[in-house]
Design an enzyme around this catalytic site. Structure first.
Site, PDB file in Angstrom:
ATOM      1  N   LYS A  50       0.845  -1.204   0.000  1.00  0.00           N
ATOM      2  CA  LYS A  50       0.000   0.000   0.000  1.00  0.00           C
ATOM      3  C   LYS A  50       0.879   1.252   0.000  1.00  0.00           C
ATOM      4  CE  LYS A  50      -3.748  -2.566   2.095  1.00  0.00           C
ATOM      5  NZ  LYS A  50      -4.361  -3.149   3.285  1.00  0.00           N
ATOM      6  N   GLN A  94      -5.566  -1.730   9.334  1.00  0.00           N
ATOM      7  CA  GLN A  94      -5.258  -3.059   8.780  1.00  0.00           C
ATOM      8  C   GLN A  94      -5.858  -4.163   9.662  1.00  0.00           C
ATOM      9  OE1 GLN A  94      -3.763  -3.592   5.811  1.00  0.00           O
ATOM     10  NE2 GLN A  94      -3.921  -5.797   6.056  1.00  0.00           N
ATOM     11  N   ASP A 117     -11.790   2.010   3.290  1.00  0.00           N
ATOM     12  CA  ASP A 117     -11.957   0.556   3.255  1.00  0.00           C
ATOM     13  C   ASP A 117     -13.437   0.167   3.148  1.00  0.00           C
ATOM     14  OD1 ASP A 117      -9.969  -1.334   3.163  1.00  0.00           O
ATOM     15  OD2 ASP A 117      -9.473  -1.199   5.293  1.00  0.00           O
TER      16      ASP A 117
HETATM   17  N1  GUN Z   1      -6.635  -7.368   5.610  1.00  0.00           N
HETATM   18  C1  GUN Z   1      -6.743  -8.130   4.496  1.00  0.00           C
HETATM   19  N2  GUN Z   1      -7.338  -7.434   3.507  1.00  0.00           N
HETATM   20  C2  GUN Z   1      -7.624  -6.217   4.009  1.00  0.00           C
HETATM   21  C3  GUN Z   1      -8.248  -5.047   3.479  1.00  0.00           C
HETATM   22  O1  GUN Z   1      -8.674  -4.971   2.318  1.00  0.00           O
HETATM   23  N3  GUN Z   1      -8.339  -3.981   4.324  1.00  0.00           N
HETATM   24  C4  GUN Z   1      -7.882  -4.050   5.600  1.00  0.00           C
HETATM   25  N4  GUN Z   1      -8.043  -2.971   6.339  1.00  0.00           N
HETATM   26  N5  GUN Z   1      -7.312  -5.097   6.115  1.00  0.00           N
HETATM   27  C5  GUN Z   1      -7.185  -6.181   5.330  1.00  0.00           C
END
Ligand code: GUN
Length: 295
Positions: A50, A94, A117
């Site tokens: 990211k 996350q 998200d």
């Molecule tokens: N953990 C695995 N995939 C994701 C996601 O798309 N967003 C977040 N915040 N955590 C994750």
């Protein structure tokens, strides 16, 4: 049957290229804050991807790495500061968070206008209502990938396997919406589903998001189906220099030649998730600055 590989990279590259142009013309850089609590190795890898994505498109970004034993109150305080920070347009917490932290409470503390998200109850509610604002990144990326390859979902029987809040549940809702890139008949399958293979083998499209390595093969998936593999599982592979390799939730080797199209792992859905996160962050900033959707 030739199996088309639905690679995410060209789609991701197109999204990145568009974002770069928009950022170059914007009054300021969109800002993304990532909150990573604990030391889950897969999460650390996702977060570094990211960060690289933000660098590539020219976003402002900050990552807050907190130890696994951080009290919940401190995480909530940090989210509050990020909510108030004018340089931050998008906040990503996350997942999974350490068990001692109430994940729902933290996700619910994010300002819904910065919830890139799409996990805040307000944004999930808007999705249920058929009027989505921020759509969770992996479901949004899957629809974008299918559209790019001209694979229509309209009227198709789609089996979504897995009911996580990150993928399966929002994706099922999204696919059922009456809009051009969706309009499917969706069956949500999960660990309580009786005779899973009967449902998945009759589906036109199977989306596997269960986190179990190579769980679905030719017995579970019909000839000529379209398969979207959301799984990213690390398994032992003594023949590889690293001793491990990544596989999805479907048995890709067995399905090649059996299905019409398949997303590879890695390189299928994964790149799309990041592209959609950045797109959502752009949209958060554009909304705040009163820009139209093209900047
Ligand atoms: N953990 C695995 N995939 C994701 C996601 O798309 N967003 C977040 N915040 N955590 C994750």
């Amino acid at each position: 049957m030739d199996t088309i590989l639905l690679k995410g990279k060209p789609v991701r590259d197109a999204v990145f290229a568009e974002l770069k142009v928009k950022v170059a013309q914007a009054p300021r850089k969109p800002g993304l804050a990532v909150v990573l609590v604990g030391d889950d190795p897969a999460s650390a890898v996702y977060v570094s991807h990211k960060e690289k994505g933000c660098e590539e498109v020219g976003f402002h970004h900050v990552t807050h790495r907190l130890p696994a034993d951080t009290p919940e109150g401190n995480v909530l305080d940090l989210v509050g500061q990020l909510n108030a920070d004018p340089a931050i347009d998008g906040i990503l917490v996350q997942l999974p968070m350490p068990r001692k932290i109430n994940q729902e409470k933290v996700l619910g503390a994010v300002d819904p206008a910065k919830d890139v998200d799409g996990f805040h109850p307000v944004n999930l509610g808007l999705l249920v209502a058929g009027n989505p604002r921020f759509v969770p990144c992996t479901p949004k990326g899957i629809l974008r990938l299918l559209s790019y390859y001209d694979i229509s979902m309209a009227g198709k029987n789609v089996a979504v396997v897995g009911r996580s809040v990150i993928v399966g549940r929002p994706l099922s809702l999204l696919l059922s919406l009456k809009r051009e890139d969706a309009n499917a008949t969706v069956t949500m399958c999960h660990s309580g589903t009786r005779d899973l293979a009967a449902i998945t083998s009759a589906a036109d499209v199977v989306i596997a998001a269960i986190g179990v390595p190579r769980a679905l093969g030719t017995n579970e998936i019909g000839k000529g189906a379209v398969v979207v593999d959301v799984g990213i599982n690390r398994i032992d592979a003594p023949e590889r220099p690293k001793g491990t390799r990544l596989v999805g939730d479907v048995d890709a080797d067995a399905l090649k030649g059996h299905v019409a199209a398949l997303t590879p792992v890695p390189g299928g859905v994964g790149p799309m998730t990041i592209a959609m996160l950045l797109e959502n962050t752009w949209e958060a900033m554009a909304g705040k600055e009163g820009l139209d959707e093209n900047g």
